[in-house]
Design a protein around this motif. Structure first.
Motif, PDB file in Angstrom:
ATOM      1  N   UNK A 162       3.393   9.899  -7.652  1.00 50.80           N
ATOM      2  CA  UNK A 162       4.394  10.498  -8.553  1.00 50.80           C
ATOM      3  C   UNK A 162       3.923  10.444 -10.002  1.00 50.80           C
ATOM      4  N   UNK A 163       3.310   9.317 -10.385  1.00 50.01           N
ATOM      5  CA  UNK A 163       2.790   9.225 -11.764  1.00 50.01           C
ATOM      6  C   UNK A 163       1.749  10.307 -12.011  1.00 50.01           C
ATOM      7  N   UNK A 164       0.885  10.513 -11.018  1.00 55.43           N
ATOM      8  CA  UNK A 164      -0.173  11.527 -11.165  1.00 55.43           C
ATOM      9  C   UNK A 164       0.438  12.916 -11.345  1.00 55.43           C
ATOM     10  N   UNK A 165       1.560  13.164 -10.669  1.00 54.62           N
ATOM     11  CA  UNK A 165       2.206  14.479 -10.797  1.00 54.62           C
ATOM     12  C   UNK A 165       2.749  14.683 -12.215  1.00 54.62           C
ATOM     13  N   UNK A 166       3.425  13.669 -12.738  1.00 53.09           N
ATOM     14  CA  UNK A 166       3.974  13.811 -14.107  1.00 53.09           C
ATOM     15  C   UNK A 166       2.851  13.906 -15.133  1.00 53.09           C
ATOM     16  N   UNK A 167       1.752  13.172 -14.886  1.00 59.33           N
ATOM     17  CA  UNK A 167       0.602  13.251 -15.804  1.00 59.33           C
ATOM     18  C   UNK A 167      -0.024  14.652 -15.769  1.00 59.33           C
ATOM     19  N   UNK A 168      -0.075  15.221 -14.557  1.00 55.52           N
ATOM     20  CA  UNK A 168      -0.624  16.578 -14.417  1.00 55.52           C
ATOM     21  C   UNK A 168       0.183  17.546 -15.285  1.00 55.52           C
ATOM     22  N   UNK A 169       1.498  17.394 -15.206  1.00 55.09           N
ATOM     23  CA  UNK A 169       2.377  18.297 -15.957  1.00 55.09           C
ATOM     24  C   UNK A 169       2.121  18.176 -17.460  1.00 55.09           C
ATOM     25  N   UNK A 170       1.984  16.919 -17.898  1.00 49.50           N
ATOM     26  CA  UNK A 170       1.792  16.678 -19.329  1.00 49.50           C
ATOM     27  C   UNK A 170       0.443  17.226 -19.829  1.00 49.50           C
ATOM     28  N   UNK A 171      -0.603  16.950 -19.033  1.00 50.72           N
ATOM     29  CA  UNK A 171      -1.952  17.328 -19.483  1.00 50.72           C
ATOM     30  C   UNK A 171      -2.249  18.799 -19.280  1.00 50.72           C
ATOM     31  N   UNK A 178       0.829  -1.203   0.000  1.00 49.07           N
ATOM     32  CA  UNK A 178       0.000   0.000   0.000  1.00 49.07           C
ATOM     33  C   UNK A 178       0.861   1.249   0.000  1.00 49.07           C
ATOM     34  N   UNK A 179       1.891   1.265   0.833  1.00 49.46           N
ATOM     35  CA  UNK A 179       2.787   2.433   0.882  1.00 49.46           C
ATOM     36  C   UNK A 179       3.515   2.607  -0.449  1.00 49.46           C
ATOM     37  N   UNK A 180       4.093   1.501  -0.951  1.00 43.44           N
ATOM     38  CA  UNK A 180       4.834   1.608  -2.223  1.00 43.44           C
ATOM     39  C   UNK A 180       3.930   2.105  -3.351  1.00 43.44           C
ATOM     40  N   UNK A 181       2.712   1.593  -3.366  1.00 40.64           N
ATOM     41  CA  UNK A 181       1.774   2.020  -4.408  1.00 40.64           C
ATOM     42  C   UNK A 181       1.404   3.491  -4.226  1.00 40.64           C
ATOM     43  N   UNK A 182       1.263   3.916  -2.978  1.00 40.79           N
ATOM     44  CA  UNK A 182       0.869   5.318  -2.743  1.00 40.79           C
ATOM     45  C   UNK A 182       1.907   6.260  -3.342  1.00 40.79           C
ATOM     46  N   UNK A 183       3.168   5.909  -3.194  1.00 44.58           N
ATOM     47  CA  UNK A 183       4.224   6.773  -3.730  1.00 44.58           C
ATOM     48  C   UNK A 183       4.276   6.690  -5.257  1.00 44.58           C
ATOM     49  N   UNK A 184       4.072   5.475  -5.786  1.00 39.62           N
ATOM     50  CA  UNK A 184       4.114   5.295  -7.241  1.00 39.62           C
ATOM     51  C   UNK A 184       2.965   6.050  -7.913  1.00 39.62           C
ATOM     52  N   UNK A 185       1.752   5.824  -7.406  1.00 42.52           N
ATOM     53  CA  UNK A 185       0.579   6.449  -8.034  1.00 42.52           C
ATOM     54  C   UNK A 185       0.663   7.982  -7.909  1.00 42.52           C
ATOM     55  N   UNK A 219       2.457  26.564 -15.477  1.00 41.83           N
ATOM     56  CA  UNK A 219       3.575  27.511 -15.579  1.00 41.83           C
ATOM     57  C   UNK A 219       4.851  27.044 -14.905  1.00 41.83           C
ATOM     58  N   UNK A 220       4.736  25.934 -14.148  1.00 41.99           N
ATOM     59  CA  UNK A 220       5.898  25.512 -13.351  1.00 41.99           C
ATOM     60  C   UNK A 220       6.546  24.252 -13.909  1.00 41.99           C
ATOM     61  N   UNK A 221       7.816  24.076 -13.517  1.00 42.03           N
ATOM     62  CA  UNK A 221       8.521  22.820 -13.811  1.00 42.03           C
ATOM     63  C   UNK A 221       8.408  21.916 -12.591  1.00 42.03           C
ATOM     64  N   UNK A 222       8.692  20.638 -12.793  1.00 44.51           N
ATOM     65  CA  UNK A 222       8.600  19.660 -11.694  1.00 44.51           C
ATOM     66  C   UNK A 222       9.927  18.911 -11.553  1.00 44.51           C
ATOM     67  N   UNK A 223      10.334  18.665 -10.305  1.00 43.86           N
ATOM     68  CA  UNK A 223      11.435  17.729 -10.033  1.00 43.86           C
ATOM     69  C   UNK A 223      10.940  16.792  -8.949  1.00 43.86           C
ATOM     70  N   UNK A 224      11.214  15.500  -9.091  1.00 42.84           N
ATOM     71  CA  UNK A 224      10.812  14.573  -8.031  1.00 42.84           C
ATOM     72  C   UNK A 224      12.053  13.934  -7.412  1.00 42.84           C
ATOM     73  N   UNK A 225      11.981  13.746  -6.092  1.00 43.70           N
ATOM     74  CA  UNK A 225      13.081  13.175  -5.326  1.00 43.70           C
ATOM     75  C   UNK A 225      12.722  11.742  -4.947  1.00 43.70           C
TER      76      UNK A 225
END
Ligand code: NDP
Length: 339
Positions: free
Chosen positions: A173-182, A164-171, A186-192
Motif C-alpha cells: 500500500x505504501x508503494x502505491x501511494x508513493x507511486x501516485x506522489x512520484x 510477513x503477510x502484514x508487511x506485504x500489505x503495508x509495503x 492520470x488516475x486517482x487511487x482509493x485503498x480498502x
C-alpha cells in the motif's frame, strides 16, 4: 464503466465481480489459469462476453505481468485485489512480499504505460497496513483510523509468516501511494483496508480443503476440529465480504472517494461468538461444536483497541451486515460447497 479486476477468482474478488455486473459495469478480470476463467464464465451463463471477459496473468510477482493484460480499449477503472493471503510459505520475500509489492507497482506502471484512459484505481489493502502489532490487542487508549500506518520493518517481516503477510500489505500500500506522489499519473487511487473478512463463498470456485484463509475458522467449527478447545481469536474485528466488495465498487464510482484510504470495519467478534451463531442456527452441527463449558475463544481481559469507520460510512454510505447474518450465509454457502 469498463473495469479491469485483478484476481477475479479470489474470495473477495468473486463478490466484487458480481456487484460490478449487477451495477451495469463491464468487467475484464485476470485469473491465473484458463480453468478458473472457465469456471467463472460457466457460473454467469446470462452474461455475454462483451460484459465479462478474461485475461490470464499467472504470476503477478513477475515484472511486467500486467503490461499486455491491461491493454483494453476504453478501459476506465482498475480494481486490484490479487495478493497472496495465506501463511503456508517457505520464503517470505518470494511467497508474500514480491507478489504483493511487485503486483501492486506492476499494475500501476502498466496502467500508466498502456491504459492511459484509466481514471480510477482501487486497491485492496488491509487492516494489516494500519495495525501496530507491537501494541497488542489491548491498546485500549487507542482508536485506529485511516491515519495509522503499521510501522513494521523488513527485518520483522522475515521473523514469521504472520509478520510477513502484514508487511506485504503495508509495503504494497505504501508503494502505491508513493507511486501516485512520484509519477503523478492520470488516475486517482482509493485503498480498502478491511480487517478479517467473513461471509459466503461462491460455490463454483471452492472446495472445503482449499478454502480462503479468513473463513477457515468457520470450517474448523463445522468439521469438529475445534471441539475440545476454541483457539485464541487473534484478530478481533471483521467485516462481511459483500460489504467490503460493495465498498470497492462505490470507491470506484464516487468522486469523493478519490485519493483516500478506507478503514472498512463492521465491529468486533470472537471465535466463541461465531460458535454460538452456528449452534443457534445449525443444530445439525451440534455434536461437532465445542460444548459451552469448553474453554477459549473469548475476548482479552485487558480489553480491545478502538476503531473508527466513520469515513467509510460517510463517504461511501454503506450499511454493514451483522455477524449473525454473515456467519449464517457463510455456513449455508459451505454446505453448498460440501454437496
Ligand atoms: P484469496 O486467497 O481468495 O484471493 C487472493 C487472490 O490473489 C486469488 O485470486 C489468487 O489467485 C491471487 N493471487 C495470489 N498470489 C498471486 C500471484 N502470485 N499471481 C497471481 N495471482 C495471485 O483471498 P482474499 O479474497 O481474502 O484476498 C483478496 C485481497 O484481500 C488480498 O489482497 C488480501 O490481502 C486482502 N484482504 C483479505 C482479507 C480477508 O480476511 N480475507 C482481509 C484484509 C485484506 P489463486 O487463488 O488462483 O492463487
Amino acid at each position: 464503466m469498463k473495469v479491469f479486476l485483478s484476481g477475479g477468482s479470489g474470495f473477495i474478488a468473486a463478490h466484487v465481480l458480481d456487484i460490478l455486473l449487477e451495477r451495469g459495469h463491464t468487467v475484464i478480470t485476470s485469473v491465473r489459469s484458463q480453468s478458473k476463467a472457465d469456471a467463472i464464465r460457466k457460473a454467469h451463463p446470462s452474461v455475454d462476453s462483451s460484459k465479462l471477459d478474461f485475461r490470464i496473468v499467472e504470476d503477478i510477482a513477475q515484472e511486467g505481468a500486467f503490461d499486455e493484460a491491461i491493454k483494453i480499449d476504453g478501459l476506465e477503472a482498475v480494481i486490484h485485489t490479487a495478493s497472496p493471503f495465506h501463511f503456508n510459505i517457505t520464503d517470505t520475500k518470494k511467497d508474500l512480499l514480491d507478489p504483493a509489492v511487485i503486483g501492486t507497482t506492476g499494475i500501476l506502471k502498466a496502467i500508466k504505460k498502456n491504459a492511459p484512459g484509466v481514471k480510477r484505481v482501487v486497491i485492496t489493502s488491509s487492516f494489516a497496513s494500519i495495525v501496530d502489532g507491537d501494541k497488542g490487542n489491548s491498546w485500549t487508549e487507542h482508536t485506529y483510523t485511516e491515519a495509522d500506518w503499521n510501522p513494521i520493518t523488513l527485518e520483522q517481516a522475515l521473523e514469521n509468516p504472520s509478520n510477513g503477510y502484514r508487511a506485504s500489505k503495508t509495503f504494497a500500500e505504501k508503494a502505491a501511494w508513493e507511486f501516485l506522489e512520484k509519477e503523478k499519473p492520470n488516475f486517482t487511487l482509493s485503498t480498502m483496508c478491511p480487517p478479517l473478512v467473513l461471509g459466503p463463498v461462491v460455490h463454483y470456485l471452492n472446495t472445503l480443503d482449499a478454502l480462503n484463509t479468513s473463513n477457515q475458522r468457520i470450517r474448523n467449527f463445522m468439521t469438529g476440529a475445534w471441539k475440545d478447545e476454541i483457539p485464541y481469536t487473534g484478530i478481533f474485528i471483521w467485516v462481511d465480504v459483500r460489504d467490503i466488495a460493495l465498498c470497492h465498487v462505490l470507491a470506484m464510482e464516487k468522486e469523493e472517494a478519490a485519493n483516500k484510504r478506507f478503514f472498512v470495519v463492521e465491529g468486533k467478534f470472537s471465535n466463541r461468538e461465531i460458535c454460538e451463531v452456528i449452534r443457534k442456527n445449525f443444530p445439525e452441527y451440534g455434536d461437532r461444536l465445542p460444548g459451552k463449558e469448553v474453554k477459549g475463544g473469548g475476548y482479552d481481559e485487558g480489553g480491545l483497541f478502538g476503531w473508527d469507520n466513520s469515513r467509510t460510512k460517510t463517504v461511501l454510505g454503506v450499511e454493514f451486515r451483522g455477524l449473525e447474518e454473515s456467519i449464517v450465509d457463510l455456513v449455508k454457502s459451505l454446505k453448498e460447497v460440501e454437496k
